[in-house]
Write an enzyme that holds these catalytic residues in place. Structure first.
Site, PDB file in Angstrom:
ATOM      1  N   ASN A 137     -11.070 -14.924   5.806  1.00  0.00           N
ATOM      2  CA  ASN A 137     -12.523 -14.899   5.625  1.00  0.00           C
ATOM      3  C   ASN A 137     -13.114 -16.297   5.538  1.00  0.00           C
ATOM      4  O   ASN A 137     -14.164 -16.589   6.128  1.00  0.00           O
ATOM      5  CB  ASN A 137     -12.878 -14.110   4.361  1.00  0.00           C
ATOM      6  CG  ASN A 137     -12.865 -12.606   4.589  1.00  0.00           C
ATOM      7  OD1 ASN A 137     -13.096 -12.135   5.701  1.00  0.00           O
ATOM      8  ND2 ASN A 137     -12.600 -11.850   3.538  1.00  0.00           N
ATOM      9  N   ASP A 174     -13.542  -8.551   8.897  1.00  0.00           N
ATOM     10  CA  ASP A 174     -13.757  -7.110   9.074  1.00  0.00           C
ATOM     11  C   ASP A 174     -13.013  -6.591  10.297  1.00  0.00           C
ATOM     12  O   ASP A 174     -12.434  -5.495  10.283  1.00  0.00           O
ATOM     13  CB  ASP A 174     -15.252  -6.807   9.212  1.00  0.00           C
ATOM     14  CG  ASP A 174     -16.012  -6.935   7.900  1.00  0.00           C
ATOM     15  OD1 ASP A 174     -15.347  -7.041   6.841  1.00  0.00           O
ATOM     16  OD2 ASP A 174     -17.253  -6.919   7.929  1.00  0.00           O
ATOM     17  N   GLU A 183      -8.681  -5.838   0.913  1.00  0.00           N
ATOM     18  CA  GLU A 183      -7.625  -5.825   1.918  1.00  0.00           C
ATOM     19  C   GLU A 183      -6.449  -4.946   1.510  1.00  0.00           C
ATOM     20  O   GLU A 183      -5.357  -5.055   2.070  1.00  0.00           O
ATOM     21  CB  GLU A 183      -7.139  -7.259   2.194  1.00  0.00           C
ATOM     22  CG  GLU A 183      -6.450  -7.933   1.026  1.00  0.00           C
ATOM     23  CD  GLU A 183      -7.400  -8.665   0.086  1.00  0.00           C
ATOM     24  OE1 GLU A 183      -6.946  -9.603  -0.593  1.00  0.00           O
ATOM     25  OE2 GLU A 183      -8.593  -8.297   0.032  1.00  0.00           O
TER      26      GLU A 183
END
Length: 295
Positions: free
Chosen positions: A181, A190, A216
Site C-alpha cells: 500500500n 486492492d 489482508e
C-alpha cells in the site's frame, strides 16, 4: 405481459382473449384446470385469469408449485360472491376478483394492475437478496465477510461435534501488505487483495469456505479435513499464491488449526497463534497449532 386465460366457455374465452391481445398482451387459452397448471409450468405467465367454473383446486396447485407459484391470479366469479368467500380465496393465493358481468375495461385494468404488482414483488425480492448479499459479502473481494465466515465456522464446529467428522481451518495473512500500500498505493493494494482471493478460491473444494476477516487476512474452513490433509491444502495455497501473476508479487503466511472439541473462538485463537508463529519464523510459510497453542 403474458396472460393465461382459463375459461370453460369457449365464446367468452375468445372474447376476453381478443380484448387482452388488442392491448398488447400475449394470451394463452385453456379450457380446464389440468391444462392450466401445465401451461403455467411451461409458459410462466405473469397473470392467470381464471373463471370460477374452471378453477377446482387450480389456485392451490399453482401456489404450491415450485415453478408456477409466482403467477399472479385473478378470479372471475359469479354474482353473489360473499366477503367470506373472497377472503378465503385471497388466503389461498387469489390476488383480486372480477365479478360477472365483467366489462372489457375492468378486465384490462385488473390484469394490468396484477402484472404491475407482481413486478413490484419481484423487485422487492431482488432488493432483499441484494441487501442480504451486502450483509454477508465483503464489498471488495465478493467473499464472505468476517461476520458471515465466523457464522459458518460456528455451524461447521457444530456439525463436526454432532457427526464426529474432522474439521480444520487456515488463517492467512498476506506478507508485508502495508508495504504494498505504501509503495504502490491503495488501488494496487486492492487489486492484490482481489487477485489473492481469486487464487485462493480457485484452489479450494466446493465444500470449503473462504472469507475475508478484514484487511489482508483471510480464513479458510476445511470440513472433513484432518491435520495432514489440511497441511497439504495450506501448502498448495501458499505455493499457488507465491507463483501467481498478481499486480505486485505477494506471499502469504498461514496458521493451521484442527478442531479438537473446543469452541469456535478457541479454534480460531489457535489458528491465529499459529499464524503469528509463521510470521515470526520468517513469513511465506505454513505453521500448524497444537491443542495448547504450541507450534
Amino acid at each position: 405481459m403474458r396472460v393465461l386465460l382459463a375459461h370453460a366457455l369457449t365464446p367468452k374465452r375468445r372474447r376476453l382473449t381478443r380484448v387482452l391481445e388488442a392491448s398488447g398482451h400475449s394470451v394463452s387459452e385453456v379450457g380446464d384446470p389440468v391444462e392450466a397448471l401445465e401451461r403455467c409450468r411451461a409458459w410462466a405467465p405473469d397473470v392467470a385469469l381464471i373463471h370460477v367454473e374452471c378453477c377446482g383446486d387450480l389456485v392451490c396447485a399453482i401456489k404450491s408449485d415450485p415453478v408456477a407459484y409466482g403467477t399472479a391470479i385473478l378470479m372471475i366469479e359469479r354474482p353473489g360472491l360473499t366477503p367470506e368467500q373472497a377472503a378465503e380465496g385471497m388466503r389461498s393465493g387469489v390476488q383480486d376478483y372480477l365479478v360477472e358481468p365483467v366489462s372489457d375495461g375492468e378486465v384490462l385494468t385488473r390484469v394490468t394492475a396484477a402484472g404491475r404488482t407482481k413486478e413490484l414483488q419481484l423487485e422487492l425480492v431482488a432488493q432483499g437478496a441484494r441487501l442480504e448479499a451486502l450483509l454477508r459479502e465483503d464489498a471488495l473481494t465478493g467473499l464472505s465477510n468476517r461476520r458471515a465466515i465466523l457464522t459458518q465456522l460456528g455451524g461447521m464446529v457444530s456439525a463436526a461435534r454432532r457427526h464426529g467428522h474432522p474439521l480444520s481451518i487456515a488463517m492467512l495473512d498476506l506478507d508485508h501488505f502495508k508495504r504494498i500500500n505504501d509503495r504502490h498505493g491503495h488501488i494496487t493494494g486492492d487489486q492484490v487483495l482481489v487477485a489473492a482471493a481469486r487464487v485462493l478460491g480457485a484452489n479450494l473444494r466446493a465444500e470449503d469456505q473462504l472469507g475475508r476477516l478484514g484487511g489482508e487476512e483471510f480464513l479458510v474452513l476445511l470440513p472433513d479435513t484432518d491435520v495432514s490433509a489440511a497441511a497439504h491444502v495450506a501448502e498448495k495455497l501458499r505455493a499457488e499464491l507465491a507463483g501467481a501473476r498478481t499486480k505486485v508479487p505477494v506471499t502469504v503466511s498461514i496458521g493451521l488449526a484442527t478442531w479438537d472439541g473446543e469452541a469456535p473462538e478457541d479454534l480460531l485463537h489457535r489458528a491465529d497463534e499459529a499464524l503469528y508463529a509463521a510470521k515470526s519464523a520468517g513469513r511465506d510459510r505454513v505453521m500448524a497449532a497444537t491443542l495448547h497453542g504450541r507450534t
